[in-house]
Structures are given as structure tokens and as C-alpha cells.
Design a protein around this motif. Structure first.
Motif, mmCIF file in Angstrom:
data_model
loop_
_atom_site.group_PDB
_atom_site.id
_atom_site.type_symbol
_atom_site.label_atom_id
_atom_site.label_comp_id
_atom_site.label_asym_id
_atom_site.label_seq_id
_atom_site.Cartn_x
_atom_site.Cartn_y
_atom_site.Cartn_z
ATOM 1 N N VAL A 157 0.836 -1.197 0.000
ATOM 2 C CA VAL A 157 0.000 0.000 0.000
ATOM 3 C C VAL A 157 0.874 1.252 0.000
ATOM 4 O O VAL A 157 0.589 2.234 -0.702
ATOM 5 C CB VAL A 157 -0.963 0.000 1.200
ATOM 6 C CG1 VAL A 157 -1.762 1.297 1.255
ATOM 7 C CG2 VAL A 157 -1.905 -1.192 1.116
ATOM 8 N N GLY A 158 1.963 1.223 0.766
ATOM 9 C CA GLY A 158 2.868 2.364 0.802
ATOM 10 C C GLY A 158 3.450 2.696 -0.562
ATOM 11 O O GLY A 158 3.612 3.878 -0.909
ATOM 12 N N PHE A 159 3.759 1.685 -1.354
ATOM 13 C CA PHE A 159 4.281 1.877 -2.711
ATOM 14 C C PHE A 159 3.308 2.702 -3.549
ATOM 15 O O PHE A 159 3.693 3.663 -4.221
ATOM 16 C CB PHE A 159 4.529 0.513 -3.362
ATOM 17 C CG PHE A 159 5.146 0.577 -4.723
ATOM 18 C CD1 PHE A 159 6.518 0.477 -4.891
ATOM 19 C CD2 PHE A 159 4.355 0.718 -5.866
ATOM 20 C CE1 PHE A 159 7.097 0.525 -6.151
ATOM 21 C CE2 PHE A 159 4.917 0.769 -7.127
ATOM 22 C CZ PHE A 159 6.299 0.671 -7.269
ATOM 23 N N PHE A 160 2.029 2.349 -3.484
ATOM 24 C CA PHE A 160 1.028 3.068 -4.278
ATOM 25 C C PHE A 160 0.722 4.449 -3.700
ATOM 26 O O PHE A 160 0.366 5.368 -4.446
ATOM 27 C CB PHE A 160 -0.243 2.226 -4.393
ATOM 28 C CG PHE A 160 -0.082 1.026 -5.286
ATOM 29 C CD1 PHE A 160 -0.038 1.172 -6.663
ATOM 30 C CD2 PHE A 160 0.058 -0.248 -4.745
ATOM 31 C CE1 PHE A 160 0.127 0.072 -7.496
ATOM 32 C CE2 PHE A 160 0.224 -1.347 -5.567
ATOM 33 C CZ PHE A 160 0.263 -1.190 -6.947
ATOM 34 N N VAL A 161 0.874 4.609 -2.390
ATOM 35 C CA VAL A 161 0.683 5.933 -1.786
ATOM 36 C C VAL A 161 1.758 6.893 -2.281
ATOM 37 O O VAL A 161 1.474 8.057 -2.590
ATOM 38 C CB VAL A 161 0.703 5.837 -0.246
ATOM 39 C CG1 VAL A 161 0.735 7.235 0.371
ATOM 40 C CG2 VAL A 161 -0.525 5.083 0.253
#
Length: 280
Positions: A238-242
């Protein structure tokens, strides 16, 4: 810790580590507001390992380029000498920018952990840094690109990153603001901030590993390995896409929505802390 609770906190970490709203504040306040037990140091390390994975993978090519050029190589092979020089300078600026946070973290991390992770302090920090972000974001002369970085940027933004040790400040919020004060574009300030963040996140994870290994060997960890692994994967993915979302968002928009969020959240936290104290 129930798996659903672990996933929720992993999502909180993934969003708040990179958006300028303070991951520390949310990881302290969410369990406090929802009356959940303290997830413990092992879980905190797992969440930070996940977001470290996200920022390393997202900027992997950039970091590889800076690293190779920083030590005198050329990458990619067709890169012009001018670009190689830019990459080399930016690499060493990142090294310099990491130093203030590393020093202050070594000296004060345990004291801050023991004394400052309280709702009133976090609420005040959310509000004060929101005002700093508003001041920085309202500046008109936001024209410099990351290629224009200099030693003053490294020292200024690196010092700002060190201040993020204070709960509620937000590493991305304070470093992006510092970049805007240095007249970077919003996207350039954010990219500089994220490139600068990995060494300190890695340092925070690595510094806690020996104690966690000792606890594991003693059988004192109360979290199953599967929960830790799932938490790392959720916060990392999720952090990657954030990161991708936030960089695109700032190409055409301001920090206004995050400033308003911090102000409202900070006021709510202070109000709840006041009523909670009064009810004792």
C-alpha cells in the motif's frame, strides 16, 4: 493482536508514513482512540520495515543511479557527463542530509519514546506543523527542480528531517515544507524528502532488531510470525502506491487538504485529551 487489527494499523502506517500527516501520531492515537492495547515494539518495527520496502522499491532505479554515480561510476551507460555530475552531487547531498537525523535519533530517540508520545503533545504538534505547511505552501516562488539541489538544501532539509523525531511533526510534512521554503516545486520537494527518508527509516528498523532478536530467543514475543509478515506486506504494498499517488497529486495540487486534515485532527485530539483528563 487480532489479524484484522494488525491489517488496519498496517494500512494506517502505509498512508501516514508518506502523506504529511505524521505516522507516529496515528500509530499512537489509533489504539488510544479505539481502546486497543499497545501493539508493541515488534509490530512497530514490522510496519516500518514495510514502508522502508516501499520507498526502496519505488526509488530503486533512482537510488542505484545516485549510488553508482556518487562513487565515480556512470549509470545508465549513456548518461551525459553533466548528468553524472548532477547525480554525484545529489548522492552526497543525501548523505549530508541524513546526518542531523542520525545524530539526534541516536541521542534522543529513547527519551522521546518515553516522554513525548502523549495525545496532548501530538495534538499540538499536528496543529503547529499544519501552520508551517500552510506558510510554506503559500509561497509563490516554487520553481527549482531536484537537479538544482545544493549543500544548503541538504543541510536545511536534513535538519528539518531531524525535527520529525518529535511525535506529531511528520517526516514528510516537515521536509516537504523545508523544500518549499528552499523554493523547490512541490513535486521536487516531495521527491527529495522521500529519497532522504530511507536511510533513517532503515536505521530505526536496524537499531531495534538486536533487542527483538533477543526477545524472540527468550520466547517473549507475543505476536505470531504470520501477523508480522502480513503487516510488512500490507504496509509495503500500500505504501508503494501511496508514494506514486502523492507524487502525481502534487504535480497539479497544493497541500491544502492535508493542512486542513491536520488542523481538524489536532483539535479533535486535544479536545478528547482534555475531556479524558477531566473525567479522571
Amino acid at each position: 493482536m487480532p489479524l484484522l487489527q494488525a491489517i488496519i494499523l498496517a494500512l494506517v502506517q502505509a498512508f501516514t508514513e508518506f502523506l504529511p500527516v505524521s505516522s507516529t501520531a496515528h500509530l499512537v492515537l489509533f489504539p488510544w482512540l479505539l481502546h486497543w492495547p499497545d501493539p508493541g515494539e515488534a509490530f512497530d518495527v514490522a510496519l516500518h520495515a514495510g514502508t522502508l520496502l516501499a520507498v526502496v522499491l519505488y526509488f530503486f532505479r533512482d537510488r542505484l543511479t545516485l549510488l553508482i554515480c556518487g562513487f565515480g561510476g556512470t549509470y545508465p551507460a549513456a548518461t551525459s557527463p553533466e548528468k553524472v555530475t548532477q547525480h554525484k552531487r545529489l548522492f552526497w547531498f543525501m548523505v549530508v542530509g541524513t546526518i542531523p537525523g542520525a545524530i539526534l535519533g541516536k541521542l534522543f530517540d529513547k527519551w522521546i519514546e518515553a516522554h513525548l508520545r502523549t495525545p496532548p503533545i501530538i495534538g499540538v504538534s499536528l496543529i503547529l506543523i499544519a501552520l508551517v505547511m500552510w506558510w510554506a505552501d503559500s509561497r509563490a516562488n516554487l520553481t527549482r527542480k531536484i537537479e538544482d539541489s545544493n549543500m544548503g538544501d541538504a543541510v536545511g532539509i536534513g535538519t528539518a528531517q531531524a525535527l520529525a523525531l518529535w511525535p506529531g511533526v511528520s517526516r514528510s510534512g516537515i521536509t516537504i515544507s523545508a523544500g518549499l521554503f528552499r523554493n523547490f516545486t512541490r513535486e521536487a520537494a516531495t521527491r527529495f524528502s522521500f529519497l532522504l527518508s530511507a536511510p533513517l527509516i532503515a536505521g530505526a528498523v536496524v537499531s531495534k532488531l538486536p533487542a527483538l532478536i533477543k526477545l524472540h530467543k527468550a520466547g517473549a514475543l507475543d505476536l505470531p510470525l504470520s501477523t508480522l509478515i502480513i503487516s510488512i506486506l500490507v504496509s509495503g504494498i500500500v505504501g508503494f502506491f501511496v508514494i506514486a499517488f502523492f507524487l502525481r497529486y502534487l504535480q497539479t495540487r497544493t497541500l491544502k487538504v492535508f493542512i486542513v486534515y491536520r488542523l481538524v485532527f489536532g483539535i479533535i485530539v486535544l479536545a478528547l485529551a482534555f475531556f479524558h483528563a477531566g473525567a479522571r
